[in-house]
Design a protein around this motif. Structure first.
Motif, PDB file in Angstrom:
ATOM      1  N   LEU A   1       0.858  -1.191   0.000  1.00  0.00           N
ATOM      2  CA  LEU A   1       0.000   0.000   0.000  1.00  0.00           C
ATOM      3  C   LEU A   1       0.888   1.233   0.000  1.00  0.00           C
ATOM      4  N   THR A   2       0.705   2.085  -0.978  1.00  0.00           N
ATOM      5  CA  THR A   2       1.533   3.291  -1.070  1.00  0.00           C
ATOM      6  C   THR A   2       0.644   4.514  -0.883  1.00  0.00           C
ATOM      7  N   ASP A   3       1.281   5.641  -0.620  1.00  0.00           N
ATOM      8  CA  ASP A   3       0.522   6.884  -0.482  1.00  0.00           C
ATOM      9  C   ASP A   3      -0.148   7.219  -1.801  1.00  0.00           C
ATOM     10  N   GLN A   4      -1.413   7.567  -1.733  1.00  0.00           N
ATOM     11  CA  GLN A   4      -2.098   7.994  -2.948  1.00  0.00           C
ATOM     12  C   GLN A   4      -2.376   9.487  -2.818  1.00  0.00           C
ATOM     13  N   PRO A   5      -2.407  10.254  -3.877  1.00  0.00           N
ATOM     14  CA  PRO A   5      -2.360   9.799  -5.252  1.00  0.00           C
ATOM     15  C   PRO A   5      -0.958   9.570  -5.816  1.00  0.00           C
ATOM     16  N   GLY A   6       0.105   9.919  -5.125  1.00  0.00           N
ATOM     17  CA  GLY A   6       1.436   9.555  -5.619  1.00  0.00           C
ATOM     18  C   GLY A   6       2.271  10.691  -6.174  1.00  0.00           C
ATOM     19  N   HIS A   7       1.654  11.886  -6.326  1.00  0.00           N
ATOM     20  CA  HIS A   7       2.434  13.012  -6.877  1.00  0.00           C
ATOM     21  C   HIS A   7       3.645  13.333  -6.008  1.00  0.00           C
ATOM     22  N   THR A   8       3.438  13.245  -4.677  1.00  0.00           N
ATOM     23  CA  THR A   8       4.528  13.617  -3.761  1.00  0.00           C
ATOM     24  C   THR A   8       5.735  12.703  -3.993  1.00  0.00           C
ATOM     25  N   MET A   9       5.458  11.404  -4.171  1.00  0.00           N
ATOM     26  CA  MET A   9       6.566  10.462  -4.410  1.00  0.00           C
ATOM     27  C   MET A   9       7.321  10.788  -5.698  1.00  0.00           C
ATOM     28  N   VAL A  10       6.574  11.222  -6.712  1.00  0.00           N
ATOM     29  CA  VAL A  10       7.225  11.544  -7.988  1.00  0.00           C
ATOM     30  C   VAL A  10       8.126  12.774  -7.819  1.00  0.00           C
ATOM     31  N   ILE A  11       7.645  13.756  -7.055  1.00  0.00           N
ATOM     32  CA  ILE A  11       8.461  14.962  -6.832  1.00  0.00           C
ATOM     33  C   ILE A  11       9.689  14.623  -5.979  1.00  0.00           C
ATOM     34  N   GLU A  12       9.480  13.789  -4.968  1.00  0.00           N
ATOM     35  CA  GLU A  12      10.627  13.362  -4.135  1.00  0.00           C
ATOM     36  C   GLU A  12      11.673  12.635  -4.981  1.00  0.00           C
ATOM     37  N   ALA A  13      11.196  11.740  -5.838  1.00  0.00           N
ATOM     38  CA  ALA A  13      12.124  10.967  -6.678  1.00  0.00           C
ATOM     39  C   ALA A  13      12.845  11.886  -7.665  1.00  0.00           C
ATOM     40  N   PHE A  14      12.135  12.924  -8.129  1.00  0.00           N
ATOM     41  CA  PHE A  14      12.745  13.913  -9.027  1.00  0.00           C
ATOM     42  C   PHE A  14      13.893  14.623  -8.301  1.00  0.00           C
ATOM     43  N   ALA A  15      13.615  15.046  -7.050  1.00  0.00           N
ATOM     44  CA  ALA A  15      14.662  15.719  -6.264  1.00  0.00           C
ATOM     45  C   ALA A  15      15.836  14.775  -6.016  1.00  0.00           C
ATOM     46  N   ASN A  16      15.542  13.523  -5.713  1.00  0.00           N
ATOM     47  CA  ASN A  16      16.616  12.550  -5.487  1.00  0.00           C
ATOM     48  C   ASN A  16      17.427  12.292  -6.749  1.00  0.00           C
ATOM     49  N   ALA A  17      16.739  12.298  -7.885  1.00  0.00           N
ATOM     50  CA  ALA A  17      17.451  12.090  -9.157  1.00  0.00           C
ATOM     51  C   ALA A  17      18.465  13.215  -9.370  1.00  0.00           C
ATOM     52  N   ILE A  18      18.070  14.442  -9.015  1.00  0.00           N
ATOM     53  CA  ILE A  18      18.983  15.583  -9.166  1.00  0.00           C
ATOM     54  C   ILE A  18      20.107  15.492  -8.126  1.00  0.00           C
ATOM     55  N   LEU A  19      19.710  15.176  -6.893  1.00  0.00           N
ATOM     56  CA  LEU A  19      20.692  15.159  -5.799  1.00  0.00           C
ATOM     57  C   LEU A  19      21.658  13.985  -5.887  1.00  0.00           C
ATOM     58  N   HIS A  20      21.110  12.796  -6.137  1.00  0.00           N
ATOM     59  CA  HIS A  20      21.907  11.573  -5.991  1.00  0.00           C
ATOM     60  C   HIS A  20      22.069  10.785  -7.282  1.00  0.00           C
ATOM     61  N   GLY A  21      21.466  11.231  -8.370  1.00  0.00           N
ATOM     62  CA  GLY A  21      21.595  10.500  -9.633  1.00  0.00           C
ATOM     63  C   GLY A  21      20.758   9.228  -9.692  1.00  0.00           C
ATOM     64  N   THR A  22      19.814   9.042  -8.741  1.00  0.00           N
ATOM     65  CA  THR A  22      18.931   7.867  -8.794  1.00  0.00           C
ATOM     66  C   THR A  22      17.870   8.094  -9.871  1.00  0.00           C
ATOM     67  N   PRO A  23      17.272   7.023 -10.427  1.00  0.00           N
ATOM     68  CA  PRO A  23      16.305   7.262 -11.516  1.00  0.00           C
ATOM     69  C   PRO A  23      15.011   7.896 -11.016  1.00  0.00           C
TER      70      PRO A  23
END
Ligand SMILES: NC(=O)c1ccc[n+]([C@@H]2O[C@H](COP(=O)([O-])OP(=O)(O)OC[C@H]3O[C@@H](n4cnc5c(N)ncnc54)[C@H](O)[C@@H]3O)[C@@H](O)[C@H]2O)c1
Length: 395
Positions: A303-325
């Motif tokens: 079970l994940t947080d819905q609707p999921g936009h926050t996770m996408v923004i977090e992952a975007f920030a991590n991609a910039i910070l740490h190079g993760t996809p």
């Protein structure tokens, strides 16, 4: 970029969706909201004041004046293209809203800009907001298909008619549901999520046949009812049925593989697991009416947080910070766009289209629809802040 640094972001377009991204960016630990940009001055001023950011009224000024790591683009779809291209050329990371663009040709220009930008700025991130990819049930479907639990796939049928929208939705926002302002209807606004998941699960079909009704249930000049048929290289067929006019609607995805039937409906995943391959059984059973033994299971998923936009923004920030996809690379957005354009091209021509299809032909038809439009849009603006019923999924 060091780990201690917050990612400095701006949101371009602070309407229904962008205002929610503003709140997320403001609250997340790794992101800092430095600016908001909207062509409606009062709107930009309002969010800038509320969230202690600088207001801009056109994105060129924002890019020239603000010190930014990245932007989140939440303007109407046509503007995703020029804004993304200008940001990527400057080496500014981009998270664009779906759809990637209105048509495949624009999507290709964005991907070319990303490739050029990445050559000059290694580590440049170009992501797209397909937040449904974070949802546990869709991740489980993907894992089961990729893990071979269904075996060779035969058919998938998706009835996705729970995107119900009233006329007041379409009347809000002058750009909505016109060829010139939006460039399409349910396939371009609501269904990019489902079309993205479709291609994520099954890959791209080689042939598309589509049927679309224009403004059948709403005063709009774009499609609000669609039925499509897909044929895949491996023999699988797909059905895709959608509308914004059914209430109660349905969201049922049925996937048949040689090893069983997987169904998503009402937030649950059910699997009828075959004791053996139904293809082997076809050949080996001596009884004409025998069926393959199977047992049904409820499938657990995270079970994940819905609707999921926050996770996408977090992952975007991590991609910039740490190079993760990021959750979804924007270049993948070309596939859902091609599915939607391909369905409409088939509907316009009355013939199936082979994939890849002639994207110039599609763009020219869209331009002709814009030129020939005599549609008079009635606009009744209202501010929509509660989006919770709009995403169409389940808790
Ligand atoms: N991922 C999701 O779940 C989701 C949900 C809703 C909308 N969206 C997407 O978000 C985008 C916006 O949709 P919306 O419903 O928020 O629309 P909206 O009309 O409510 O908001 C768009 C905002 O962009 C502003 N704008 C228009 N052109 C601009 C420009 N060139 N520069 C700066 N600002 C500009 C408008 O003034 C408006 O404030 C669409 O592409 C839509 O597909 C995504």
């Amino acid at each position: 970029m060091t780990d201690s640094k917050k990612i400095r972001l701006a949101v371009i377009g602070v309407g229904t969706m962008g205002s929610s991204h503003v709140r997320d960016i403001y609250s997340l630990p790794d992101t800092e909201l430095v600016a908001v940009c909207d062509i409606l001055k009062e709107r930009a001023d309002q969010y800038a004041a509320q969230f202690n950011a600088t207001a801009y009224y056109n994105y060129i000024d924002l890019l020239n004046q603000a010190v930014l790591d990245g932007v989140v683009i939440a303007t109407p779809h046509y503007d995703h293209t020029p804004i993304s291209i200008d940001c990527l050329h400057k080496g500014i990371h981009v998270l664009t809203e779906k759809p990637l663009a209105v048509h495949v040709n624009d999507g290709r220009k964005m991907i070319a800009a990303y490739e050029k930008g990445r050559a000059a700025h290694p580590g440049l991130v170009f992501a797209i907001m397909f937040q449904q990819r974070t949802l546990g049930f869709w991740r489980k479907v993907k894992a089961m298909i990729d893990g071979g639990e269904l075996g060779r796939l035969v058919r998938s049928s998706w009835i996705i008619t729970d995107w119900y929208r009233t006329q007041s939705y379409y009347d809000n926002g002058g750009w909505r549901a016109t060829w010139k302002g939006e460039g399409g209807g349910v396939l371009l606004n609501q269904c990019p999520h489902n079309l993205d998941l479709y291609q994520w699960f099954f890959g791209m079909p080689r042939r598309i046949a589509g049927f679309a009704a224009i403004g059948k249930y709403h005063r709009i000049e774009v499609e609000d009812e669609v039925t499509a048929y897909f044929e895949h290289e491996n023999g699988m067929v797909g059905h895709f049925i959608t509308t914004t006019a059914e209430s109660p609607g349905t969201n049922r995805l049925e996937i048949i593989g040689e090893k069983g039937k997987l169904v998503f409906e009402d937030g649950r995943l059910s699997f009828w697991r075959n004791a053996q391959s139904m293809f082997e059984f076809i050949q080996t059973s001596p009884n004409p009416f025998d069926r393959v033994d199977c047992h049904d299971e409820q499938v657990d998923f995270e079970l994940t947080d819905q609707p999921g936009h926050t996770m996408v923004i977090e992952a975007f920030a991590n991609a910039i910070l740490h190079g993760t996809p990021p959750i979804v690379q924007a270049v993948e957005g070309i596939h859902s766009l091609a599915l939607g354009n391909g369905i409409m091209l088939s509907a316009f021509t009355g013939k199936p289209v082979e994939v890849p299809f002639d994207s110039d032909d599609y763009e020219q038809r869209l331009q002709a629809l814009i030129r020939q439009s005599s549609f008079q849009k009635e606009v009744r603006e209202q501010e929509i802040t509660d989006l919770s019923k709009s995403f169409g999924y389940y808790s």
